[in-house]
Design a protein around this motif. Structure first.
Motif, PDB file in Angstrom:
ATOM      1  N   UNK A 102       0.859  -1.177   0.000  1.00  0.00           N
ATOM      2  CA  UNK A 102       0.000   0.000   0.000  1.00  0.00           C
ATOM      3  C   UNK A 102       0.895   1.226   0.000  1.00  0.00           C
ATOM      4  N   UNK A 103       0.759   2.065  -1.015  1.00  0.00           N
ATOM      5  CA  UNK A 103       1.570   3.286  -1.148  1.00  0.00           C
ATOM      6  C   UNK A 103       3.062   2.966  -1.035  1.00  0.00           C
ATOM      7  N   UNK A 104       3.460   1.846  -1.654  1.00  0.00           N
ATOM      8  CA  UNK A 104       4.865   1.457  -1.656  1.00  0.00           C
ATOM      9  C   UNK A 104       5.333   0.718  -0.421  1.00  0.00           C
ATOM     10  N   UNK A 105       4.491   0.582   0.589  1.00  0.00           N
ATOM     11  CA  UNK A 105       4.858  -0.081   1.842  1.00  0.00           C
ATOM     12  C   UNK A 105       4.349  -1.521   1.810  1.00  0.00           C
ATOM     13  N   UNK A 106       5.224  -2.495   2.061  1.00  0.00           N
ATOM     14  CA  UNK A 106       4.753  -3.885   2.099  1.00  0.00           C
ATOM     15  C   UNK A 106       3.734  -4.092   3.213  1.00  0.00           C
ATOM     16  N   UNK A 107       2.624  -4.702   2.881  1.00  0.00           N
ATOM     17  CA  UNK A 107       1.601  -5.038   3.869  1.00  0.00           C
ATOM     18  C   UNK A 107       1.764  -6.497   4.291  1.00  0.00           C
ATOM     19  N   UNK A 108       1.859  -7.378   3.304  1.00  0.00           N
ATOM     20  CA  UNK A 108       1.907  -8.813   3.558  1.00  0.00           C
ATOM     21  C   UNK A 108       3.361  -9.237   3.733  1.00  0.00           C
ATOM     22  N   UNK A 109       3.839  -9.074   4.958  1.00  0.00           N
ATOM     23  CA  UNK A 109       5.195  -9.511   5.276  1.00  0.00           C
ATOM     24  C   UNK A 109       5.127 -10.497   6.442  1.00  0.00           C
ATOM     25  N   UNK A 110       6.286 -11.029   6.822  1.00  0.00           N
ATOM     26  CA  UNK A 110       6.344 -12.047   7.871  1.00  0.00           C
ATOM     27  C   UNK A 110       5.714 -11.560   9.175  1.00  0.00           C
ATOM     28  N   UNK A 111       6.012 -10.339   9.548  1.00  0.00           N
ATOM     29  CA  UNK A 111       5.508  -9.799  10.815  1.00  0.00           C
ATOM     30  C   UNK A 111       3.976  -9.697  10.810  1.00  0.00           C
ATOM     31  N   UNK A 112       3.420  -9.169   9.713  1.00  0.00           N
ATOM     32  CA  UNK A 112       1.966  -9.020   9.593  1.00  0.00           C
ATOM     33  C   UNK A 112       1.282 -10.396   9.616  1.00  0.00           C
ATOM     34  N   UNK A 113       1.820 -11.329   8.846  1.00  0.00           N
ATOM     35  CA  UNK A 113       1.228 -12.666   8.792  1.00  0.00           C
ATOM     36  C   UNK A 113       1.284 -13.359  10.155  1.00  0.00           C
ATOM     37  N   UNK A 114       2.405 -13.244  10.845  1.00  0.00           N
ATOM     38  CA  UNK A 114       2.536 -13.870  12.170  1.00  0.00           C
ATOM     39  C   UNK A 114       1.567 -13.249  13.167  1.00  0.00           C
ATOM     40  N   UNK A 115       1.432 -11.932  13.117  1.00  0.00           N
ATOM     41  CA  UNK A 115       0.521 -11.239  14.032  1.00  0.00           C
ATOM     42  C   UNK A 115      -0.927 -11.679  13.773  1.00  0.00           C
ATOM     43  N   UNK A 116      -1.315 -11.725  12.508  1.00  0.00           N
ATOM     44  CA  UNK A 116      -2.671 -12.152  12.163  1.00  0.00           C
ATOM     45  C   UNK A 116      -2.913 -13.585  12.615  1.00  0.00           C
ATOM     46  N   UNK A 117      -1.920 -14.456  12.442  1.00  0.00           N
ATOM     47  CA  UNK A 117      -2.056 -15.849  12.893  1.00  0.00           C
ATOM     48  C   UNK A 117      -2.310 -15.899  14.394  1.00  0.00           C
ATOM     49  N   UNK A 118      -1.561 -15.096  15.157  1.00  0.00           N
ATOM     50  CA  UNK A 118      -1.750 -15.083  16.616  1.00  0.00           C
ATOM     51  C   UNK A 118      -3.166 -14.653  16.988  1.00  0.00           C
ATOM     52  N   UNK A 119      -3.739 -13.749  16.197  1.00  0.00           N
ATOM     53  CA  UNK A 119      -5.105 -13.277  16.465  1.00  0.00           C
ATOM     54  C   UNK A 119      -6.171 -14.225  15.908  1.00  0.00           C
ATOM     55  N   UNK A 120      -5.756 -15.213  15.102  1.00  0.00           N
ATOM     56  CA  UNK A 120      -6.724 -16.093  14.459  1.00  0.00           C
ATOM     57  C   UNK A 120      -7.417 -15.443  13.273  1.00  0.00           C
ATOM     58  N   UNK A 121      -6.769 -14.448  12.677  1.00  0.00           N
ATOM     59  CA  UNK A 121      -7.335 -13.720  11.539  1.00  0.00           C
ATOM     60  C   UNK A 121      -6.668 -14.207  10.258  1.00  0.00           C
ATOM     61  N   UNK A 122      -7.467 -14.680   9.316  1.00  0.00           N
ATOM     62  CA  UNK A 122      -6.936 -15.104   8.020  1.00  0.00           C
ATOM     63  C   UNK A 122      -6.531 -13.887   7.201  1.00  0.00           C
ATOM     64  N   UNK A 123      -5.564 -14.080   6.316  1.00  0.00           N
ATOM     65  CA  UNK A 123      -5.113 -13.005   5.429  1.00  0.00           C
ATOM     66  C   UNK A 123      -5.459 -13.397   3.995  1.00  0.00           C
ATOM     67  N   UNK A 124      -6.294 -12.564   3.368  1.00  0.00           N
ATOM     68  CA  UNK A 124      -6.676 -12.724   1.966  1.00  0.00           C
ATOM     69  C   UNK A 124      -6.061 -11.551   1.205  1.00  0.00           C
TER      70      UNK A 124
END
Length: 165
Positions: A102-124
């Protein structure tokens, strides 16, 4: 050709899960009514870029239908993933639907995916049309891919043993 109504589509394929992106405020009530008429509350994810529209959808369904996050909700989720801070989400939130950047900033990176996993939130991730990008995102661990080329996605999933015949 006749365009089928949403409740007709939901009723015609009772084994299929649907991701319904409600694009306009006027679509909230008819969408909820169609999902209810079809008895599809347990196999629908309601999504929107609008956080306010999602709040209306959650209220109209009493939180009984799975939802995604709007633009502000995704931004809060991404920021929380940077800082590791707890984030309270509405109970119906099961997925974050995001672009890879988004605006040149990576959204789907290791940190984001790991955080979402901890919350039980799927990433589409949307909208991915090239096979190499699909493979890369699946290798990273995303849970779903939105595409304008379902045949390409099907072939990628088949090559990975993820597409049931």
């Amino acid at each position: 050709a006749v365009v089928p109504r949403l409740d007709e589509v939901l009723a015609a394929w009772p084994q299929i899960r649907f991701n319904i992106d409600v694009k306009a405020d006027g679509g909230v009530t008819p969408t909820v009514e169609a999902v209810t008429r079809a008895g599809a509350a347990d196999r629908v994810l309601l999504a929107s870029f609008s956080d306010a529209r999602l709040a209306r959808l959650r209220a109209a369904t009493d939180g009984r239908v799975a939802t995604g996050l709007g633009a502000r909700g995704v931004a809060r989720l991404w920021l929380a993933s940077r800082h590791g801070r707890p984030l309270r989400l509405p109970p119906s939130v099961v997925a974050a639907q995001v672009p890879p950047r988004w605006a040149g900033v990576p959204v789907v990176d290791r940190r984001f995916l790991a955080y979402c996993r901890r919350l039980g939130v799927h990433v589409h991730v949307w909208t991915i049309d090239e096979p190499a990008r699909m493979h890369d995102l699946l290798d990273r661990g995303v849970d779903g891919i939105m595409t304008d080329h379902v045949g390409v996605l099907r072939d990628v999933y088949r090559s990975r043993g993820l597409w049931a015949a």
